[in-house]
Design a protein around this motif. Sequence first.
Motif, PDB file in Angstrom:
ATOM      1  N   GLU A  90       0.825  -1.214   0.000  1.00 14.46           N
ATOM      2  CA  GLU A  90       0.000   0.000   0.000  1.00 14.46           C
ATOM      3  C   GLU A  90       0.855   1.258   0.000  1.00 14.46           C
ATOM      4  O   GLU A  90       0.548   2.218  -0.708  1.00 14.46           O
ATOM      5  N   GLN A  91       1.929   1.260   0.787  1.00 13.13           N
ATOM      6  CA  GLN A  91       2.824   2.427   0.819  1.00 13.13           C
ATOM      7  C   GLN A  91       3.376   2.716  -0.572  1.00 13.13           C
ATOM      8  O   GLN A  91       3.411   3.864  -1.013  1.00 13.13           O
ATOM      9  N   TYR A  92       3.817   1.672  -1.255  1.00 13.03           N
ATOM     10  CA  TYR A  92       4.393   1.878  -2.585  1.00 13.03           C
ATOM     11  C   TYR A  92       3.332   2.199  -3.622  1.00 13.03           C
ATOM     12  O   TYR A  92       3.598   2.931  -4.577  1.00 13.03           O
ATOM     13  N   ARG A  93       2.123   1.689  -3.469  1.00 18.46           N
ATOM     14  CA  ARG A  93       1.042   2.033  -4.407  1.00 18.46           C
ATOM     15  C   ARG A  93       0.702   3.515  -4.319  1.00 18.46           C
ATOM     16  O   ARG A  93       0.334   4.137  -5.305  1.00 18.46           O
ATOM     17  N   ARG A  94       0.791   4.078  -3.103  1.00 18.80           N
ATOM     18  CA  ARG A  94       0.480   5.503  -2.907  1.00 18.80           C
ATOM     19  C   ARG A  94       1.628   6.412  -3.336  1.00 18.80           C
ATOM     20  O   ARG A  94       1.428   7.590  -3.588  1.00 18.80           O
ATOM     21  N   ARG A  95       2.842   5.877  -3.395  1.00 14.73           N
ATOM     22  CA  ARG A  95       3.998   6.674  -3.793  1.00 14.73           C
ATOM     23  C   ARG A  95       3.908   6.930  -5.289  1.00 14.73           C
ATOM     24  O   ARG A  95       3.704   6.001  -6.070  1.00 14.73           O
ATOM     25  N   PRO A  96       4.079   8.185  -5.707  1.00 11.89           N
ATOM     26  CA  PRO A  96       4.003   8.454  -7.149  1.00 11.89           C
ATOM     27  C   PRO A  96       5.106   7.727  -7.917  1.00 11.89           C
ATOM     28  O   PRO A  96       6.244   7.664  -7.457  1.00 11.89           O
ATOM     29  N   PHE A  97       4.734   7.188  -9.042  1.00 10.91           N
ATOM     30  CA  PHE A  97       5.706   6.594  -9.959  1.00 10.91           C
ATOM     31  C   PHE A  97       6.057   7.697 -10.943  1.00 10.91           C
ATOM     32  O   PHE A  97       5.216   8.142 -11.720  1.00 10.91           O
ATOM     33  N   VAL A  98       7.296   8.167 -10.887  1.00 12.69           N
ATOM     34  CA  VAL A  98       7.724   9.310 -11.687  1.00 12.69           C
ATOM     35  C   VAL A  98       8.442   8.788 -12.937  1.00 12.69           C
ATOM     36  O   VAL A  98       9.572   8.308 -12.850  1.00 12.69           O
ATOM     37  N   ASP A  99       7.755   8.882 -14.067  1.00 11.79           N
ATOM     38  CA  ASP A  99       8.326   8.355 -15.307  1.00 11.79           C
ATOM     39  C   ASP A  99       9.705   8.946 -15.592  1.00 11.79           C
ATOM     40  O   ASP A  99      10.632   8.217 -15.964  1.00 11.79           O
ATOM     41  N   ALA A 100       9.854  10.254 -15.432  1.00 13.97           N
ATOM     42  CA  ALA A 100      11.137  10.898 -15.740  1.00 13.97           C
ATOM     43  C   ALA A 100      12.257  10.364 -14.848  1.00 13.97           C
ATOM     44  O   ALA A 100      13.406  10.265 -15.286  1.00 13.97           O
ATOM     45  N   GLU A 101      11.930   9.997 -13.605  1.00 14.13           N
ATOM     46  CA  GLU A 101      12.933   9.389 -12.724  1.00 14.13           C
ATOM     47  C   GLU A 101      13.403   8.057 -13.305  1.00 14.13           C
ATOM     48  O   GLU A 101      14.599   7.760 -13.334  1.00 14.13           O
ATOM     49  N   GLN A 102      12.457   7.276 -13.787  1.00 11.07           N
ATOM     50  CA  GLN A 102      12.777   5.988 -14.388  1.00 11.07           C
ATOM     51  C   GLN A 102      13.624   6.171 -15.649  1.00 11.07           C
ATOM     52  O   GLN A 102      14.616   5.485 -15.862  1.00 11.07           O
ATOM     53  N   TRP A 103      13.239   7.137 -16.480  1.00 11.08           N
ATOM     54  CA  TRP A 103      13.979   7.390 -17.708  1.00 11.08           C
ATOM     55  C   TRP A 103      15.398   7.860 -17.398  1.00 11.08           C
ATOM     56  O   TRP A 103      16.350   7.451 -18.081  1.00 11.08           O
TER      57      TRP A 103
END
Length: 136
Positions: free
Chosen positions: A65-78
Amino acid sequence: MGEHGGTPEQGEPDLCDFCGAVVDDDTELYALVPDSSVIHAHDPKFDGKRLVSACTEEHRHRLAEQYRRRPFVDAEQWAGKVLRAVEKNRGRRIDDAVLVELTGLTVDQIHAGVAWHSERARAFRDRRDRDDGPSY
């Protein structure tokens, strides 16, 4: 014996990522959670996925749940994909076309990732300089 009961041959014991309790192989539970900061060293199919360990089903659920609520930042991944490609190809001339080939990203994604990384580095330097203050 180590601090948590393990021997040096066994290495460090596994800990619950939620509460820090020592878990053993028989009771440890795992979850694969989304995390844009994770870049696998060699295999891009594991990028963006963090393996977390838990001591109970409740803790595994709470971690997920903690990770589901954390934003997934595409630019960070890129940014991470670009950095991995550059690190693996030191000494090679790398332009946008080569980065597209090495990362599987588009040119726009590459530029967004580099901009994200540059902004984070700039913010870090600004905080460091502000916190250090003048040295007399």
